[in-house]
Write a protein that holds these residues in place. Structure first.
Motif, PDB file in Angstrom:
ATOM      1  N   ALA A   1      16.275 -43.190   3.433  1.00  5.99           N
ATOM      2  CA  ALA A   1      15.930 -44.012   2.430  1.00  5.99           C
ATOM      3  C   ALA A   1      14.940 -45.175   2.514  1.00  5.99           C
ATOM      4  O   ALA A   1      13.994 -45.204   1.931  1.00  5.99           O
ATOM      5  N   SER A   2      15.165 -45.994   3.689  1.00  5.67           N
ATOM      6  CA  SER A   2      14.361 -47.106   4.045  1.00  5.67           C
ATOM      7  C   SER A   2      13.158 -46.352   4.284  1.00  5.67           C
ATOM      8  O   SER A   2      11.901 -47.059   3.975  1.00  5.67           O
ATOM      9  N   GLU A   3      12.947 -45.323   5.202  1.00  2.00           N
ATOM     10  CA  GLU A   3      11.558 -44.851   5.411  1.00  2.00           C
ATOM     11  C   GLU A   3      10.862 -44.368   4.435  1.00  2.00           C
ATOM     12  O   GLU A   3       9.643 -44.582   4.363  1.00  2.00           O
ATOM     13  N   ALA A   4      11.540 -43.553   3.649  1.00  2.00           N
ATOM     14  CA  ALA A   4      10.821 -43.139   2.276  1.00  2.00           C
ATOM     15  C   ALA A   4      10.321 -44.353   1.534  1.00  2.00           C
ATOM     16  O   ALA A   4       9.141 -44.111   0.871  1.00  2.00           O
ATOM     17  N   ALA A   5      10.875 -45.401   1.621  1.00  2.00           N
ATOM     18  CA  ALA A   5      10.561 -46.699   0.611  1.00  2.00           C
ATOM     19  C   ALA A   5       9.317 -47.352   1.372  1.00  2.00           C
ATOM     20  O   ALA A   5       8.446 -47.660   0.553  1.00  2.00           O
ATOM     21  N   LEU A   6       9.153 -47.217   2.479  1.00  2.00           N
ATOM     22  CA  LEU A   6       7.999 -47.796   3.329  1.00  2.00           C
ATOM     23  C   LEU A   6       6.812 -46.744   3.087  1.00  2.00           C
ATOM     24  O   LEU A   6       5.735 -47.450   3.299  1.00  2.00           O
TER      25      LEU A   6
ATOM     26  N   LYS B   1       6.280 -39.223   1.654  1.00  2.00           N
ATOM     27  CA  LYS B   1       7.329 -39.395   0.743  1.00  2.00           C
ATOM     28  C   LYS B   1       8.221 -38.346   0.297  1.00  2.00           C
ATOM     29  O   LYS B   1       9.336 -38.244   0.501  1.00  2.00           O
ATOM     30  N   GLY B   2       7.430 -37.187   0.115  1.00  2.99           N
ATOM     31  CA  GLY B   2       8.279 -36.085  -0.464  1.00  2.99           C
ATOM     32  C   GLY B   2       9.022 -35.322   0.395  1.00  2.99           C
ATOM     33  O   GLY B   2      10.065 -35.073   0.303  1.00  2.99           O
ATOM     34  N   ALA B   3       8.447 -35.311   1.745  1.00  2.00           N
ATOM     35  CA  ALA B   3       9.203 -34.556   2.870  1.00  2.00           C
ATOM     36  C   ALA B   3      10.475 -35.407   3.206  1.00  2.00           C
ATOM     37  O   ALA B   3      11.374 -34.708   3.451  1.00  2.00           O
ATOM     38  N   LEU B   4      10.125 -36.826   3.197  1.00  4.51           N
ATOM     39  CA  LEU B   4      11.497 -37.569   3.619  1.00  4.51           C
ATOM     40  C   LEU B   4      12.612 -37.335   2.359  1.00  4.51           C
ATOM     41  O   LEU B   4      13.677 -37.435   2.828  1.00  4.51           O
TER      42      LEU B   4
ATOM     43  N   ALA C   1      11.335 -35.893  -5.241  1.00  3.29           N
ATOM     44  CA  ALA C   1      10.293 -35.239  -4.408  1.00  3.29           C
ATOM     45  C   ALA C   1       9.270 -34.446  -4.904  1.00  3.29           C
ATOM     46  O   ALA C   1       8.012 -34.246  -4.681  1.00  3.29           O
ATOM     47  N   ALA C   2       9.918 -33.681  -6.016  1.00  4.98           N
ATOM     48  CA  ALA C   2       8.746 -32.825  -6.809  1.00  4.98           C
ATOM     49  C   ALA C   2       7.622 -33.628  -7.481  1.00  4.98           C
ATOM     50  O   ALA C   2       6.735 -33.112  -7.728  1.00  4.98           O
ATOM     51  N   ALA C   3       7.967 -35.036  -7.590  1.00  2.00           N
ATOM     52  CA  ALA C   3       6.803 -35.688  -8.229  1.00  2.00           C
ATOM     53  C   ALA C   3       5.658 -36.092  -7.231  1.00  2.00           C
ATOM     54  O   ALA C   3       4.638 -36.464  -7.466  1.00  2.00           O
ATOM     55  N   HIS C   4       6.135 -35.883  -5.813  1.00  3.82           N
ATOM     56  CA  HIS C   4       5.082 -36.245  -4.948  1.00  3.82           C
ATOM     57  C   HIS C   4       4.536 -35.161  -4.114  1.00  3.82           C
ATOM     58  O   HIS C   4       3.861 -35.189  -3.176  1.00  3.82           O
ATOM     59  N   LEU C   5       5.174 -34.016  -4.361  1.00  2.44           N
ATOM     60  CA  LEU C   5       4.540 -32.659  -3.578  1.00  2.44           C
ATOM     61  C   LEU C   5       4.397 -31.773  -4.811  1.00  2.44           C
ATOM     62  O   LEU C   5       5.067 -31.371  -5.848  1.00  2.44           O
TER      63      LEU C   5
ATOM     64  N   ASP D   1       5.910 -27.439  -4.260  1.00  2.00           N
ATOM     65  CA  ASP D   1       6.506 -27.062  -2.632  1.00  2.00           C
ATOM     66  C   ASP D   1       7.569 -26.186  -2.860  1.00  2.00           C
ATOM     67  O   ASP D   1       8.767 -26.440  -3.507  1.00  2.00           O
ATOM     68  N   PRO D   2       7.644 -24.823  -2.339  1.00  2.00           N
ATOM     69  CA  PRO D   2       8.768 -23.846  -2.462  1.00  2.00           C
ATOM     70  C   PRO D   2      10.208 -24.476  -2.032  1.00  2.00           C
ATOM     71  O   PRO D   2      11.191 -24.147  -2.454  1.00  2.00           O
ATOM     72  N   ARG D   3      10.121 -25.523  -1.079  1.00  2.00           N
ATOM     73  CA  ARG D   3      11.449 -26.093  -0.685  1.00  2.00           C
ATOM     74  C   ARG D   3      12.123 -26.632  -1.620  1.00  2.00           C
ATOM     75  O   ARG D   3      13.297 -26.761  -1.644  1.00  2.00           O
ATOM     76  N   VAL D   4      11.126 -27.276  -2.524  1.00  2.00           N
ATOM     77  CA  VAL D   4      12.071 -28.016  -3.810  1.00  2.00           C
ATOM     78  C   VAL D   4      12.939 -27.014  -4.712  1.00  2.00           C
ATOM     79  O   VAL D   4      14.067 -27.332  -4.915  1.00  2.00           O
TER      80      VAL D   4
END
Length: 437
Positions: A88-93, A100-103, A128-132, A135-138
């Motif tokens: 969560a910290s890494e995604a925020a940075l 960000k989506g992958a994280l 995540a969907a808002a950043h990718l 992406d089929p993974r979502v």
């Protein structure tokens, strides 16, 4: 990584990086502490590695690399709560939308699979969907975690969206079955049937799906589909089926097969009637009437009118079901209250055996095999598992066989008398004496 190839070299590098970082300002020293942590990890000193990564984070809070490295160490140790915090910290940075989506996807997996918080995982996937972009993974993970969160409708929708896009769905048959089972448990059997059908379309051999399709279609008198699913179970999984369950399936297959044949015979007979009357009747109307006529019971005239190959196939299934049901009945019963599942199964097997015996008798009557018919009818009449009126009907039929086909009305009289004792109000016997006058 070549710098850390040898543990001794990694330890020396750890010391050297510490010496150099001491002479640099915080922003420049932070990357060296990250590298120092990697060296410590390679040297087999996880505690020193964590200390170096934390030092890097203190020197430069905007640096994502030490956070990621700490997260990997925590994952190795199975400290998933810490992994979640660090991700969560890494995604925020992170400012890169794809990163960000992958994280966020990675964080969703931790919550969904490691921390048993499917609802939180679903929320993270929405982020995540808002950043990718598509992406089929979502969608794939959403289907999994929405089902775990009790949102089977949304899970089914996500699977359908994946399929509509032509994406490969791992374990598609199993996953559609799981969503179908959730729909069935929620009471939406229609939707469950649709989902089970989609599971079947992706793997026609998947046993759990075949079992549910067989049961539901049989209960709903969808004879064609019931027969296909049941036959698929018997053909593809026969050797692994428990004897009692196999008896149930054999009886189910035989009855479904005969109802399909009766419908076809009824449609042919009704078609002949329409042709003789020279009146117009739409083909669909004939089929509807034939379906109703054939679906009510086993009708000897329709059984006699169907193709012999179908009758023989159903007879073989029914005879095998009778043998297996008799074998199950011969086993010692479970101690009351100790094996409820086996007790319930035992009752279902007994019912299937009775159904199969009826089929054997009905086919013998339809084909004029009077000795076989008489044997089946007398066994059925002696089975107290049948309702008294049904047993009376068997006795009446047996008496008629003896009287009309055997030419022995005297021998038929005791059979008819037993039938009257079980069913005194039957129209065949007229009104009871006390009601006449």
């Amino acid at each position: 990584d070549s710098l850390y190839a040898d543990a001794a070299d990694a330890a020396a590098l750890f010391t050297e990086l510490g010496r150099r970082s001491a002479k640099l300002p915080p922003a420049a020293a932070a990357p060296l502490f990250t590298a120092r942590g990697r060296a410590a990890a390679r040297a087999g000193e996880p505690a020193a590695a964590r200390e170096a990564y934390r030092r890097a984070m203190t020197l430069d809070p905007t640096l994502a690399e030490p956070i990621a490295e700490l997260s990997r160490l925590a994952a190795r140790d199975g400290d998933w709560s810490q992994v979640a915090k660090l991700l969560a910290s890494e995604a925020a940075l992170t400012t890169s939308p794809p990163r960000k989506g992958a994280l966020l996807i990675e964080l969703a997996v931790v919550y969904g699979e490691r921390l048993n918080d499917a609802a939180r995982a679903v929320g993270l996937l929405d982020e995540a969907a808002a950043h990718l972009h598509d992406d089929p993974r979502v969608l794939d993970l959403s289907a999994r975690f929405k089902l775990s969160a009790g949102k089977w409708e949304a899970a089914a929708e996500a699977l359908d969206q994946l399929a509509a896009r032509g994406e490969s769905i791992a374990d598609a048959a199993e996953r559609y079955h799981a969503v179908g089972a959730a729909a069935e448990e929620a009471g939406d059997v229609d939707r469950a049937l649709t989902l089970y059908s989609r599971s079947y379309a992706r793997d026609a051999t998947f046993r759990p799906t075949l079992e549910r399709l067989s049961a539901i279609c049989f209960e709903r008198a969808q004879w064609d589909n019931a027969w296909k699913a049941t036959e698929a179970l018997l053909t593809r999984h026969g050797p692994s089926l428990e004897a009692g369950f196999k008896a149930i399936l054999l009886a189910r297959s035989a009855l479904s097969d005969l109802h399909v044949g009766q419908r076809m015979a009824a449609a042919a007979k009704l078609g002949e009637v329409v042709a003789r009357s020279r009146s117009y009747a739409p083909e669909a109307g004939i089929r509807d009437v034939a379906e109703s006529w054939a679906g009510m019971h086993l009708e000897p005239r329709l059984l006699a009118g169907m193709e012999p190959r179908r009758r023989q196939r159903a007879l073989a299934r029914a005879q095998e079901a009778v043998l297996l049901a008799d074998g199950e009945a011969a086993r010692p019963p479970p101690i009351p209250g100790t094996e409820p599942a086996r007790t319930e199964q035992r009752g279902a097997v007994a019912t299937a055996g009775r159904l199969a015996l009826e089929i054997v008798g009905a086919l013998a009557l339809a084909e004029g095999r009077w000795e076989d018919a008489l044997a089946a009818l007398q066994i059925a009449a002696a089975d107290t598992g049948f309702e008294p009126i049904r047993r009376a009907q068997f006795l009446l039929a047996a008496g008629d066989v003896v009287a009309r086909q055997g030419g022995d009305p005297a021998a038929a009289a005791p059979l008819h008398a037993r039938a009257r004792a079980l069913w005194p109000s039957a129209a065949r016997f007229g009104r009871p004496p006390e009601m006449r006058g």
